[in-house]
Write a protein that holds these residues in place. Structure first.
Motif: not given
Length: 146
Positions: A47-48, A54-57, A98-99
């Motif tokens: 998940x991380x 996706x968004x650099x989180x 989740x993503x």
């Protein structure tokens, strides 16, 4: 995804109440096997990685927000507690996904006038985060305290 849910909702809304209750009951019966947070560090790290890609989180395992589900007028002395800020009767439902937009956690028991952060503050999910059950963190809007 939104369009699919809208089509499903429209179809269910046309069912007689007993058929709707049967469908809702069947969905609820299987919810625990489908709606769940990562159960291992490997799943959590996946998940991380997805959120990072996706968004650099960094270190995010889920996105959290609440949505108002419109309901019929509630009678009695508690009716005003179901009227949300937009002026209609609702339940305020918290969802974590989740993503990949897979729903991982749902809290669907709060009245429409309940603030998002209160729902989270009183959730079992927050207790699990604070207890260290998950290594990652959540991303949410300004309705949630840091």
């Amino acid at each position: 995804m939104y369009k699919t849910m809208q089509v499903i909702y429209t179809a269910l809304a046309r069912l007689p109440l007993t058929a709707f209750a049967l469908v809702a009951s069947a969905l609820a019966k299987h919810a625990a096997t489908v709606i769940k947070m990562p159960e291992s560090l490997i799943e959590e790290e996946a998940n991380m990685k997805s959120f990072k890609r996706i968004k650099n989180f960094p270190n995010v395992i889920g996105a959290i927000d609440c949505t108002h589900i419109k309901i019929k007028k509630v009678g009695g002395d508690i009716t005003q507690y179901y009227i949300n800020g937009k002026g209609y009767y609702s339940l305020n439902v918290q969802v974590v996904c989740d993503a990949n937009l897979k729903i991982c956690n749902v809290v669907a028991r709060w009245r429409g006038n309940t603030h998002d952060c209160r729902i989270f503050d009183e959730s079992i999910f927050k207790q699990q985060l604070e207890a260290g059950k998950f290594k990652g963190r959540l991303v949410g809007d300004s309705g949630y305290k840091l």
